[in-house]
Scaffold this active site. Sequence first.
Site, short mmCIF file in Angstrom:
data_model
loop_
_atom_site.label_atom_id
_atom_site.label_comp_id
_atom_site.label_asym_id
_atom_site.label_seq_id
_atom_site.Cartn_x
_atom_site.Cartn_y
_atom_site.Cartn_z
N CYS A 91 0.84 -1.23 -0.30
CA CYS A 91 0.17 -0.20 -0.06
C CYS A 91 0.92 1.36 0.35
CB CYS A 91 -0.96 -0.40 1.16
SG CYS A 91 -2.69 0.73 0.96
N GLU A 107 -1.66 -8.64 3.54
CA GLU A 107 -1.65 -9.90 4.79
C GLU A 107 -2.78 -9.89 6.27
OE1 GLU A 107 -0.74 -6.16 3.92
OE2 GLU A 107 -1.22 -5.12 5.76
N HIS A 124 -3.36 -5.20 0.87
CA HIS A 124 -2.79 -5.77 2.07
C HIS A 124 -3.10 -7.07 2.23
CE1 HIS A 124 -2.61 -1.60 4.35
NE2 HIS A 124 -3.30 -1.03 3.81
N1 GLN Z 1 -2.09 6.79 3.33
C1 GLN Z 1 -1.94 5.82 1.78
C2 GLN Z 1 -3.25 6.37 1.39
O1 GLN Z 1 -3.88 6.76 2.06
C3 GLN Z 1 -1.87 4.83 2.14
C4 GLN Z 1 -2.52 3.97 2.98
C5 GLN Z 1 -2.08 2.09 2.92
O2 GLN Z 1 -1.65 2.10 3.36
N2 GLN Z 1 -3.16 1.48 4.19
O3 GLN Z 1 -3.35 6.06 -0.08
#
Ligand code: GLN
Length: 532
Positions: free
Chosen positions: A378, A506, A504
């Site tokens: 992400c 994970e 994500h």
């Molecule tokens: N802050 C970044 C976004 O909002 C990444 C978010 C994250 O890593 N879950 O896109």
Amino acid sequence: MAKTIFVTGGVVSGIGKGITVASLGALLKYKGFSVIPIKADPYLNEDAGTMNPFQHGEVFVTDDGAETDLDLGHYERFMDIALTKLSNFTTGAVYRTLMEQERRGDYLGKTIQVVPHVTGEIKRRLGLPIEKYQPDILIAEVGGTVGDLEALPFIEAIRQYALEVGRHNAMFVHVVKMDYIYPSDEGKTKPIQQSVAMLRSYGIVPDMLIVRCKRPLTAAEREKIALFGGIADENVVEALDVNSLYEVPLNLERQHVARVVLKRLGLKSRKSNLSEWKQLVRRVTHLKKTITIGMVGKYLDHPDAYLSVSEALRHAGAALDAKVQIVSIDAEGRRLPKQIQLVDGILVPGGFGIRGIEGKITAIRYAREHNIPFLGICLGLQCAVIEVARDLAGLTDANSSEFDPKTTQPVVDYLPDQRHVTELGGTLRLGTYQARLKAGSQAAELFGQSKIWERHRHRYEVNPAYHKQLEGTGLVLSGLSPDGDLAELIELPGHPYFLATQSHPEFLSRPTRPHPLFLGLVAAALAKQKAA
Ligand code: GLN
């Protein structure tokens, strides 16, 4: 009719109530019962979405995009299920429902009260997963500790609920901990006795006590707990400290916890098949190799801030016979710490806010230039894209609007069409989305399929206007949204492992089914170590 097991906690918080619920759920599942866990959190936030992982641990995300308590991660991993937003609710959500009803005029003339209205809404929400999924058993964990002011309506609600469904359809499990006094280290049961007394003063008599302890309970301790708890000896269960979390279900099974629970609920016990789980424990307690993964982030002081990420690394390690040591690489200093030279792989996990961004970008550059296996998650993908844009595409002030609002080249940005803005004003892309993988890419090979579904929680995307320029550097956008607009996965061919995902992964990793992207990272780290 579904049976319900209520789980409360006593003495102090943070004694592994969630793991206990997850373990109990796993044991019942392995006996062939369908089980749904639910967590009721007494805090006032509407959900865990806005809570700081630094204080509260990671925010777990379900397929349907609920931002939940991290205990749902334990439930999903131990029970190997996918939960929904019905499995977590808070006081805040309960009150919002009531207030909306009030404004709509549903209560005209009436006084809205904690009993029966708040308790009624709590009971309704506890019943929702039963209605929708009709499991054999619902396990309902009440967050916090018995005695907390804010937990009182929940305790009252579960008391009423149990009365309403009848004696053989609900039971109470109370998770407590032994105390050890200083300096003799003598075991003391008094805090347990008092916690049970408090629970009883609210009208709840526990059917089972699960006692966290650092050494086996003596016969005298057990007797005392049973006597003061008013329960049979066999219903005092010892939950010893363990090396690996995955030992917990086996320890509970040794004490026939599932059988005792089923008997209490009037269900016939069945034979269980725990061989897969036993094999897993044998594997994780006898790992031959060790690798070190440097995790670059800012929430690293809190052990639970990246709980699912560390678990996913462990799952992959277990499959490849390697203990994964996680070291945190501080991204906020002026320079990268020397430790980065010693790691076998680098992982940049998700995160929010501007702090540490430049350090993460520098760490990714280091991984790229030194052929160190790298996985970006992400925010990790976003930083990797900025790194490649700056260094390989020559977009020297490439950035994202979150990281620098004045940036002239927003390579990572809000989507102009704001397609993820929700009714409540939320702007995150949340929950499961499909990605199509490019044939022949490393991602396609790792996943072994061309379409994947992954969970998301982010605001920014790789700006589609820059896709071409990024691809010009050799970067492969190896996963795209079905409409082709959004970069879901990126990779750099020629590098041993340089992959990042907007999702994500994970959250989808399971102890016996590690996620391909983590497997890929650990495998590449092992290969690097072997070559060195
Ligand atoms: N802050 C970044 C976004 O909002 C990444 C978010 C994250 O890593 N879950 O896109």
